[in-house]
Design an enzyme around this catalytic site. Structure first.
Site, short mmCIF file in Angstrom:
data_model
loop_
_atom_site.label_atom_id
_atom_site.label_comp_id
_atom_site.label_asym_id
_atom_site.label_seq_id
_atom_site.Cartn_x
_atom_site.Cartn_y
_atom_site.Cartn_z
N LYS A 1 -18.36 1.34 32.33
CA LYS A 1 -19.79 1.01 32.42
C LYS A 1 -20.12 -0.32 31.72
CE LYS A 1 -21.60 5.71 32.74
NZ LYS A 1 -22.44 6.73 32.11
N ASP B 1 -28.86 6.58 34.08
CA ASP B 1 -28.72 7.72 33.16
C ASP B 1 -30.02 8.03 32.42
OD1 ASP B 1 -26.07 8.37 33.70
OD2 ASP B 1 -25.28 6.97 32.21
P1 NDP Z 1 -20.17 8.59 23.37
O1 NDP Z 1 -18.76 8.85 22.93
O2 NDP Z 1 -20.55 7.27 23.89
O3 NDP Z 1 -21.15 8.95 22.17
C1 NDP Z 1 -21.01 10.16 21.44
C2 NDP Z 1 -22.09 10.21 20.35
O4 NDP Z 1 -21.93 11.45 19.64
C3 NDP Z 1 -21.97 9.09 19.31
O5 NDP Z 1 -23.25 8.79 18.82
C4 NDP Z 1 -21.11 9.77 18.23
O6 NDP Z 1 -21.24 9.19 16.96
C5 NDP Z 1 -21.73 11.16 18.24
N1 NDP Z 1 -20.83 12.16 17.67
C6 NDP Z 1 -19.63 12.55 18.15
N2 NDP Z 1 -19.09 13.49 17.34
C7 NDP Z 1 -19.97 13.67 16.32
C8 NDP Z 1 -19.98 14.51 15.17
N3 NDP Z 1 -18.99 15.37 14.92
N4 NDP Z 1 -21.05 14.45 14.35
C9 NDP Z 1 -22.08 13.61 14.61
N5 NDP Z 1 -22.14 12.78 15.69
C10 NDP Z 1 -21.09 12.82 16.53
O7 NDP Z 1 -20.47 9.72 24.48
P2 NDP Z 1 -21.64 9.74 25.57
O8 NDP Z 1 -22.87 9.16 25.00
O9 NDP Z 1 -21.11 9.17 26.84
O10 NDP Z 1 -21.80 11.31 25.82
C11 NDP Z 1 -22.42 12.12 24.85
C12 NDP Z 1 -22.65 13.51 25.46
O11 NDP Z 1 -23.55 13.38 26.55
C13 NDP Z 1 -21.39 14.14 26.05
O12 NDP Z 1 -21.39 15.50 25.71
C14 NDP Z 1 -21.53 13.96 27.54
O13 NDP Z 1 -20.93 15.00 28.28
C15 NDP Z 1 -23.06 14.02 27.70
N6 NDP Z 1 -23.54 13.27 28.86
C16 NDP Z 1 -24.38 13.92 29.72
C17 NDP Z 1 -24.89 13.26 30.82
C18 NDP Z 1 -25.77 13.98 31.77
O14 NDP Z 1 -26.02 13.46 32.87
N7 NDP Z 1 -26.30 15.13 31.42
C19 NDP Z 1 -24.57 11.83 31.06
C20 NDP Z 1 -23.72 11.23 30.07
C21 NDP Z 1 -23.23 11.95 29.01
P3 NDP Z 1 -20.04 8.18 16.47
O15 NDP Z 1 -20.12 7.01 17.38
O16 NDP Z 1 -20.40 7.91 15.07
O17 NDP Z 1 -18.76 8.92 16.65
#
Ligand code: NDP
Length: 289
Positions: free
Chosen positions: A74, A110
């Site tokens: 993306k 999105d």
């Molecule tokens: P990214 O990897 O880009 O971002 C993940 C986010 O979660 C970051 O802010 C990360 O923080 C945080 N995070 C991960 N683990 C932890 C933890 N243990 N404690 C606190 N914060 C945490 O993923 P996406 O944004 O692409 O996806 C996020 C979720 O959204 C996924 O579950 C995905 O399936 C869902 N999603 C749903 C969509 C829909 O259409 N419904 C579309 C896109 C995504 P850090 O960077 O500090 O690790």
């Protein structure tokens, strides 16, 4: 599986990314093309980030109408596009491309999908405050679209790790380019979280905390922060009810998951490619229960 009729004129639309074989997009779009009588076929191609440029050139050459791209492509696609929508520019990532006369027009649906899911679940959050957890791809898209649509304030929470610098840039950009006031806070700061939630109409989890294989975790350690009149939503749709949503429901909150975000981001992409309305009810009933 039903294969629709493919003619010599069938237009190509596809998904690029890796992995892609699990995607629901081919099912929903091919069903929508069939229902609308549109001569397109939607396929998935497993393409890594470094193959992206070549794949995009090939799609132009083949006369494809457009494509979706998923992680990790993306961000790369935002660099390759000839033109970006306001949302795609502010997000810095593209999930939908329309090919117009050989030009790549990049969009990001999105956030549109999330904001539409809020509305379709029966809520109006414009002019009000949102608490948004996360600073990854999903959270960034939601923050940008919420700000563009007219949410007045966003309290953005992330842990001080990988995405913190990116979250700072996002907050600064939205404060500068939109009328939305964005405040960035540390997700570990329970007092800040409780304080921001008191003033918010909606809490949105856009972290991956609570998704399948980590189903016993929640980004909110103390569910007592969730007051009864708070709307609580999660972008996760597998499981359908995350621990956060279950705890919120137990406290009397209205809740919804990320299933409709997925549906409406696809519907918005379909409308960009075809100029036709997406057959929402039929596709919802078949694939989004
Ligand atoms: P990214 O990897 O880009 O971002 C993940 C986010 O979660 C970051 O802010 C990360 O923080 C945080 N995070 C991960 N683990 C932890 C933890 N243990 N404690 C606190 N914060 C945490 O993923 P996406 O944004 O692409 O996806 C996020 C979720 O959204 C996924 O579950 C995905 O399936 C869902 N999603 C749903 C969509 C829909 O259409 N419904 C579309 C896109 C995504 P850090 O960077 O500090 O690790």
């Amino acid at each position: 599986m039903k294969i629709q009729e493919i003619s010599g004129k069938t237009g190509l639309i596809c998904l690029l990314g890796s992995p892609v074989s699990h995607s629901i997009s081919p099912l929903m779009h091919n069903e929508a093309f069939r229902l609308r009588g549109l001569d397109y076929a939607y396929l998935c191609f497993d393409i890594s980030e470094h193959e992206m440029e070549e794949a995009v050139s090939a799609l132009k050459l083949l006369g494809a109408r457009g494509f979706n791209c998923t992680m990790p492509d993306k961000i790369r696609m935002a660099e390759l596009a000839d033109e970006l929508s306001d949302a795609a520019r502010l997000i810095g990532a593209v999930n939908t491309v329309v090919i117009e006369d050989g030009r790549l027009i990049g969009h990001n649906t999105d956030g549109i999908g999330y904001m539409r899911s809020v509305k379709e679940n029966g809520y109006d959050i414009l002019g009000q405050k949102m608490t948004l957890l996360g600073a990854g791809g999903a959270a960034t898209a939601i923050a940008v679209q919420a700000a563009l649509d007219g949410v007045s304030e966003i309290a953005l929470f992330n842990r001080k790790g990988r995405s913190w610098g990116r979250a700072e840039q996002l907050a600064a950009k939205l404060n500068q380019d939109t009328d939305c006031k964005v405040t960035l806070c540390d997700l570990e700061d329970a007092d800040a979280l409780a304080g921001q939630l008191k003033e918010s109409v909606i809490l949105t989890n856009a972290t991956s905390v609570g998704m399948a294989s980590h189903e016993d975790s929640s980004p909110i350690r103390d569910p007592r922060m969730l007051r009864e009149d708070l709307i609580v939503s999660d972008v996760i749709y597998n499981p359908r009810e995350t621990r956060l949503l279950a705890e919120a429901r137990e406290r009397g909150c209205r809740t919804f998951n990320g299933l409709y975000m997925l549906l409406y981001q696809g519907a918005a992409a379909f409308e960009l490619w075809t100029g036709e309305s997406f057959p929402l009810e039929e596709v919802k009933e078949k694939y989004f229960q």
